[in-house]
Write a protein that holds these residues in place. Structure first.
Motif, PDB file in Angstrom:
ATOM      1  N   ILE A  30      -0.813  -3.665  -9.537  1.00  0.00           N
ATOM      2  CA  ILE A  30      -1.926  -4.551  -9.880  1.00  0.00           C
ATOM      3  C   ILE A  30      -2.505  -5.118  -8.591  1.00  0.00           C
ATOM      4  CG2 ILE A  30      -0.368  -6.509 -10.225  1.00  0.00           C
ATOM      5  CD1 ILE A  30      -2.281  -7.407 -12.486  1.00  0.00           C
ATOM      6  N   GLY A  31      -3.820  -5.266  -8.543  1.00  0.00           N
ATOM      7  CA  GLY A  31      -4.472  -5.807  -7.366  1.00  0.00           C
ATOM      8  C   GLY A  31      -3.959  -7.197  -7.039  1.00  0.00           C
ATOM      9  N   SER A  62       5.312  -6.814   1.926  1.00  0.00           N
ATOM     10  CA  SER A  62       6.622  -6.153   1.966  1.00  0.00           C
ATOM     11  C   SER A  62       6.899  -5.355   0.693  1.00  0.00           C
ATOM     12  CB  SER A  62       7.739  -7.170   2.198  1.00  0.00           C
ATOM     13  OG  SER A  62       7.891  -8.015   1.075  1.00  0.00           O
ATOM     14  N   ARG A  63       6.149  -5.598  -0.362  1.00  0.00           N
ATOM     15  CA  ARG A  63       6.340  -4.886  -1.627  1.00  0.00           C
ATOM     16  C   ARG A  63       5.434  -3.656  -1.759  1.00  0.00           C
ATOM     17  NH1 ARG A  63       9.845  -7.004  -4.939  1.00  0.00           N
ATOM     18  NH2 ARG A  63      10.379  -9.198  -4.748  1.00  0.00           N
ATOM     19  N   LEU A  64       4.567  -3.448  -0.795  1.00  0.00           N
ATOM     20  CA  LEU A  64       3.645  -2.317  -0.866  1.00  0.00           C
ATOM     21  C   LEU A  64       4.367  -1.002  -0.593  1.00  0.00           C
ATOM     22  CD1 LEU A  64       0.592  -3.775   1.111  1.00  0.00           C
ATOM     23  CD2 LEU A  64       0.976  -3.780  -1.372  1.00  0.00           C
ATOM     24  N   GLU A  65       3.835   0.073  -1.179  1.00  0.00           N
ATOM     25  CA  GLU A  65       4.331   1.416  -0.873  1.00  0.00           C
ATOM     26  C   GLU A  65       4.112   1.653   0.623  1.00  0.00           C
ATOM     27  OE1 GLU A  65       5.889   3.448  -2.972  1.00  0.00           O
ATOM     28  OE2 GLU A  65       5.697   1.936  -4.552  1.00  0.00           O
ATOM     29  N   PRO A  66       4.973   2.452   1.274  1.00  0.00           N
ATOM     30  CA  PRO A  66       4.878   2.618   2.738  1.00  0.00           C
ATOM     31  C   PRO A  66       3.481   2.979   3.259  1.00  0.00           C
ATOM     32  CG  PRO A  66       6.914   3.569   1.945  1.00  0.00           C
ATOM     33  CD  PRO A  66       6.128   3.161   0.722  1.00  0.00           C
ATOM     34  N   MET A 116      -1.227  -3.302   7.234  1.00  0.00           N
ATOM     35  CA  MET A 116      -0.875  -3.827   8.552  1.00  0.00           C
ATOM     36  C   MET A 116      -1.979  -3.533   9.573  1.00  0.00           C
ATOM     37  SD  MET A 116       1.702  -5.498   7.848  1.00  0.00           S
ATOM     38  CE  MET A 116       2.005  -6.081   9.501  1.00  0.00           C
ATOM     39  N   ARG A 117      -2.642  -2.394   9.433  1.00  0.00           N
ATOM     40  CA  ARG A 117      -3.780  -2.106  10.305  1.00  0.00           C
ATOM     41  C   ARG A 117      -4.888  -3.121  10.037  1.00  0.00           C
ATOM     42  NH1 ARG A 117      -6.360   2.034   8.333  1.00  0.00           N
ATOM     43  NH2 ARG A 117      -4.533   3.363   8.440  1.00  0.00           N
ATOM     44  N   GLU A 118      -5.133  -3.423   8.752  1.00  0.00           N
ATOM     45  CA  GLU A 118      -6.156  -4.421   8.401  1.00  0.00           C
ATOM     46  C   GLU A 118      -5.803  -5.790   8.977  1.00  0.00           C
ATOM     47  OE1 GLU A 118      -7.667  -2.461   4.184  1.00  0.00           O
ATOM     48  OE2 GLU A 118      -6.202  -4.071   4.134  1.00  0.00           O
ATOM     49  N   VAL A 119      -4.522  -6.151   8.944  1.00  0.00           N
ATOM     50  CA  VAL A 119      -4.092  -7.422   9.538  1.00  0.00           C
ATOM     51  C   VAL A 119      -4.412  -7.420  11.032  1.00  0.00           C
ATOM     52  CG1 VAL A 119      -2.068  -8.804  10.181  1.00  0.00           C
ATOM     53  CG2 VAL A 119      -2.294  -7.971   7.836  1.00  0.00           C
ATOM     54  N   VAL A 174      -2.661 -14.093   3.886  1.00  0.00           N
ATOM     55  CA  VAL A 174      -3.119 -12.824   4.438  1.00  0.00           C
ATOM     56  C   VAL A 174      -4.583 -12.678   4.008  1.00  0.00           C
ATOM     57  CG1 VAL A 174      -2.549 -10.379   4.729  1.00  0.00           C
ATOM     58  CG2 VAL A 174      -0.774 -11.959   3.970  1.00  0.00           C
ATOM     59  N   PRO A 175      -5.450 -13.547   4.521  1.00  0.00           N
ATOM     60  CA  PRO A 175      -6.820 -13.641   4.001  1.00  0.00           C
ATOM     61  C   PRO A 175      -7.621 -12.349   4.150  1.00  0.00           C
ATOM     62  CG  PRO A 175      -6.534 -15.031   5.968  1.00  0.00           C
ATOM     63  CD  PRO A 175      -5.199 -14.480   5.619  1.00  0.00           C
ATOM     64  N   GLY A 176      -8.379 -12.069   3.081  1.00  0.00           N
ATOM     65  CA  GLY A 176      -9.285 -10.946   3.093  1.00  0.00           C
ATOM     66  C   GLY A 176      -8.682  -9.626   2.668  1.00  0.00           C
ATOM     67  N   LEU A 177      -7.368  -9.550   2.527  1.00  0.00           N
ATOM     68  CA  LEU A 177      -6.734  -8.297   2.117  1.00  0.00           C
ATOM     69  C   LEU A 177      -6.485  -8.305   0.615  1.00  0.00           C
ATOM     70  CD1 LEU A 177      -6.168  -8.358   5.225  1.00  0.00           C
ATOM     71  CD2 LEU A 177      -4.113  -7.046   4.716  1.00  0.00           C
ATOM     72  N   TRP A 178      -6.563  -7.130   0.027  1.00  0.00           N
ATOM     73  CA  TRP A 178      -6.334  -6.965  -1.409  1.00  0.00           C
ATOM     74  C   TRP A 178      -5.725  -5.589  -1.602  1.00  0.00           C
ATOM     75  CZ3 TRP A 178      -6.786 -10.589  -5.072  1.00  0.00           C
ATOM     76  CH2 TRP A 178      -6.770 -10.203  -6.410  1.00  0.00           C
ATOM     77  N   HIS A 179      -4.486  -5.555  -2.123  1.00  0.00           N
ATOM     78  CA  HIS A 179      -3.795  -4.275  -2.287  1.00  0.00           C
ATOM     79  C   HIS A 179      -3.033  -4.255  -3.602  1.00  0.00           C
ATOM     80  CE1 HIS A 179      -4.541  -2.649   1.717  1.00  0.00           C
ATOM     81  NE2 HIS A 179      -4.493  -3.900   2.124  1.00  0.00           N
TER      82      HIS A 179
END
Length: 163
Positions: free
Chosen positions: A85-86, A143-147, A154-157, A92-97
């Motif tokens: 789920i999104g 930390s819960r995201l798929e690799p 992390m690139r977006e960060v 972690v502002p601005g990110l959505w995964h």
């Protein structure tokens, strides 16, 4: 009391396990007031104490017009088929995964009078309960995201203007 600024990725308080609240005193009451004031801003479903720089087990929530808090929450039950789920995070502002979460969750803790408090729900409430208890355990949703998705995040960060 006050809307507090949100700590962002890289701050050590966000990756530290929060201490249980041993005594409910004026400091804890002020913390709860600040958590409530801070979560009331538009677009916020939850704020954990570490996100405002306090390493104690407490969070506030603002889901479907219901605003509240819980002290010393323990995630005691999740159920249903986990689904991606999104999800975003104020730290972690601005990110959505897409993050895998259970569709139902229940936490048990206490209120400011020391009485047992049970929060439970489905959908956004379930997601918020899981997300905020993760914060108290020193985990960000990244930390819960798929690799592969984590590498993208992390690139977006690294490329963000706030990091």
């Amino acid at each position: 009391m006050a809307v507090r600024s949100i700590r962002v990725f890289g701050d050590p308080v966000l990756t530290s396990v929060s201490a249980p609240i041993e005594e409910i005193d004026d400091g804890v009451r002020a913390l709860v007031a600040d958590l409530i004031d801070t979560v009331k801003l538009p677009g916020r479903a939850g704020v954990a104490a570490p996100q405002i720089g306090v390493g104690l087990r407490a969070f506030s929530y603002n889901v479907d017009g219901e605003i509240g808090y819980i002290l010393n929450p323990v995630l005691v039950e999740v159920s249903g088929e986990p689904e991606a789920i999104g999800e975003g995070c104020l730290s972690v502002p601005g990110l959505w995964h897409d993050t895998v979460r259970y569709p139902y969750a229940r936490v048990v803790g206490i209120d400011l009078d020391g009485n047992e408090l049970v929060l439970e729900g489905e959908g956004l409430m379930a997601q918020a309960l899981q997300h905020e208890t993760d914060h108290l355990d020193g985990k960000l949703y990244l930390s819960r995201l798929e690799p592969a998705e984590r590498r993208v995040a992390m690139r977006e960060v690294r490329e963000s203007d706030w990091f």
